[in-house]
Scaffold this motif. Structure first.
Motif, mmCIF file in Angstrom:
data_model
loop_
_atom_site.group_PDB
_atom_site.id
_atom_site.type_symbol
_atom_site.label_atom_id
_atom_site.label_comp_id
_atom_site.label_asym_id
_atom_site.label_seq_id
_atom_site.Cartn_x
_atom_site.Cartn_y
_atom_site.Cartn_z
ATOM 1 N N ARG A 12 0.823 -1.197 0.000
ATOM 2 C CA ARG A 12 0.000 0.000 0.000
ATOM 3 C C ARG A 12 0.863 1.256 0.000
ATOM 4 N NH1 ARG A 12 -4.495 1.095 -1.347
ATOM 5 N NH2 ARG A 12 -5.067 2.401 0.396
ATOM 6 N N ARG A 13 2.048 1.152 0.569
ATOM 7 C CA ARG A 13 2.945 2.316 0.610
ATOM 8 C C ARG A 13 3.461 2.698 -0.771
ATOM 9 N NH1 ARG A 13 6.584 1.707 6.069
ATOM 10 N NH2 ARG A 13 4.821 1.885 7.484
ATOM 11 N N ASP A 14 3.443 1.761 -1.712
ATOM 12 C CA ASP A 14 3.880 2.073 -3.073
ATOM 13 C C ASP A 14 2.877 2.970 -3.800
ATOM 14 O OD1 ASP A 14 6.073 0.478 -2.618
ATOM 15 O OD2 ASP A 14 5.178 -1.293 -3.553
ATOM 16 N N ARG A 15 1.678 3.083 -3.260
ATOM 17 C CA ARG A 15 0.631 3.947 -3.801
ATOM 18 C C ARG A 15 0.319 3.638 -5.262
ATOM 19 N NH1 ARG A 15 -0.557 8.344 -0.464
ATOM 20 N NH2 ARG A 15 -1.287 9.517 -2.251
ATOM 21 N N VAL A 16 0.182 2.359 -5.573
ATOM 22 C CA VAL A 16 -0.217 1.929 -6.914
ATOM 23 C C VAL A 16 -1.725 1.703 -6.876
ATOM 24 C CG1 VAL A 16 0.085 0.171 -8.694
ATOM 25 C CG2 VAL A 16 2.013 0.838 -7.269
ATOM 26 N N ARG A 17 -2.444 2.266 -7.832
ATOM 27 C CA ARG A 17 -3.909 2.183 -7.848
ATOM 28 C C ARG A 17 -4.388 0.744 -8.075
ATOM 29 N NH1 ARG A 17 -7.055 6.512 -7.914
ATOM 30 N NH2 ARG A 17 -6.067 8.527 -8.063
ATOM 31 N N ASN A 18 -5.579 0.467 -7.539
ATOM 32 C CA ASN A 18 -6.169 -0.863 -7.670
ATOM 33 C C ASN A 18 -6.407 -1.233 -9.131
ATOM 34 O OD1 ASN A 18 -6.216 -1.095 -4.909
ATOM 35 N ND2 ASN A 18 -8.396 -0.626 -4.717
ATOM 36 N N GLU A 19 -6.810 -0.270 -9.949
ATOM 37 C CA GLU A 19 -7.074 -0.543 -11.363
ATOM 38 C C GLU A 19 -5.816 -1.015 -12.076
ATOM 39 O OE1 GLU A 19 -7.847 2.616 -10.071
ATOM 40 O OE2 GLU A 19 -9.907 2.047 -9.567
ATOM 41 N N VAL A 20 -4.676 -0.400 -11.731
ATOM 42 C CA VAL A 20 -3.397 -0.773 -12.353
ATOM 43 C C VAL A 20 -3.039 -2.202 -11.972
ATOM 44 C CG1 VAL A 20 -0.939 -0.235 -12.450
ATOM 45 C CG2 VAL A 20 -2.618 1.614 -12.418
ATOM 46 N N ILE A 21 -3.229 -2.539 -10.703
ATOM 47 C CA ILE A 21 -2.911 -3.897 -10.235
ATOM 48 C C ILE A 21 -3.823 -4.909 -10.924
ATOM 49 C CG2 ILE A 21 -2.885 -5.389 -8.204
ATOM 50 C CD1 ILE A 21 -0.924 -3.458 -7.435
ATOM 51 N N ARG A 22 -5.135 -4.596 -10.997
ATOM 52 C CA ARG A 22 -6.076 -5.521 -11.646
ATOM 53 C C ARG A 22 -5.743 -5.708 -13.119
ATOM 54 N NH1 ARG A 22 -10.424 -2.604 -10.387
ATOM 55 N NH2 ARG A 22 -10.647 -2.551 -8.155
ATOM 56 N N ASP A 23 -5.314 -4.647 -13.796
ATOM 57 C CA ASP A 23 -4.939 -4.766 -15.209
ATOM 58 C C ASP A 23 -3.715 -5.654 -15.382
ATOM 59 O OD1 ASP A 23 -7.010 -3.210 -16.076
ATOM 60 O OD2 ASP A 23 -5.828 -1.358 -16.192
ATOM 61 N N ARG A 24 -2.730 -5.519 -14.500
ATOM 62 C CA ARG A 24 -1.523 -6.337 -14.601
ATOM 63 C C ARG A 24 -1.819 -7.809 -14.393
ATOM 64 N NH1 ARG A 24 2.741 -2.777 -11.132
ATOM 65 N NH2 ARG A 24 2.868 -1.059 -12.607
ATOM 66 N N VAL A 25 -2.665 -8.105 -13.418
ATOM 67 C CA VAL A 25 -2.969 -9.497 -13.096
ATOM 68 C C VAL A 25 -4.021 -10.060 -14.047
ATOM 69 C CG1 VAL A 25 -3.783 -11.027 -11.264
ATOM 70 C CG2 VAL A 25 -2.324 -9.112 -10.706
ATOM 71 N N GLY A 26 -4.891 -9.194 -14.586
ATOM 72 C CA GLY A 26 -5.930 -9.652 -15.501
ATOM 73 C C GLY A 26 -7.178 -10.117 -14.784
ATOM 74 N N VAL A 27 -7.577 -9.392 -13.748
ATOM 75 C CA VAL A 27 -8.759 -9.737 -12.967
ATOM 76 C C VAL A 27 -9.831 -8.691 -13.219
ATOM 77 C CG1 VAL A 27 -9.632 -10.060 -10.622
ATOM 78 C CG2 VAL A 27 -7.362 -10.844 -11.208
ATOM 79 N N ALA A 28 -11.077 -9.141 -13.378
ATOM 80 C CA ALA A 28 -12.197 -8.232 -13.597
ATOM 81 C C ALA A 28 -12.540 -7.504 -12.300
ATOM 82 C CB ALA A 28 -13.411 -9.014 -14.086
ATOM 83 N N PRO A 29 -13.136 -6.314 -12.387
ATOM 84 C CA PRO A 29 -13.543 -5.588 -11.180
ATOM 85 C C PRO A 29 -14.565 -6.385 -10.370
ATOM 86 C CG PRO A 29 -13.602 -4.144 -13.075
ATOM 87 C CD PRO A 29 -13.340 -5.521 -13.596
#
Length: 112
Positions: A12-29
């Motif tokens: 969480r300290r890296d402050r990477v948005r959830n959308e970016v993480i979901r796009d990298r992993v390939g998971v739907a919202p």
């Protein structure tokens, strides 16, 4: 999200948005997946026979009559949320009777 962040090597300290993480992993919202599961259950209820035991007869849950309501905004019922989902996804109730067409209509791809 915690597991997905760990999987990507972020905290969480890296402050990477959830959308970016979901796009990298390939998971739907998660909202779309919840809607998909709610509509899948609606399809099960719609396909039940008319002789099915109550309270689920023809897709309508029985609502109690003459019950005193609490103050404030009424709670969102399952029926109302399904109606909203059908309207948002432009699906008619009649499609639920054909199982293969219903599966195609409510499918949410894993890669958004």
């Amino acid at each position: 999200m915690r597991m997905l962040r760990w999987f990507c090597g972020h905290t969480r300290r890296d402050r990477v948005r959830n959308e970016v993480i979901r796009d990298r992993v390939g998971v739907a919202p998660i909202e779309e997946k919840l809607t998909q599961h709610r509509l899948r259950w609606f399809g099960h209820v719609q396909r039940r026979s008319p002789e099915a035991p109550a309270p689920m007869r023809s897709g309508v849950l029985k609502q109690a009559e003459n019950v005193k309501r609490g103050r404030g905004r009424p709670k969102l019922t399952w029926d109302e949320s399904v109606k909203r989902d059908l309207k948002e996804w432009n699906i008619s109730k009649e499609v639920a009777l054909d199982r293969s067409a219903w599966r195609l209509a409510i499918h949410v791809p894993e890669d958004p």
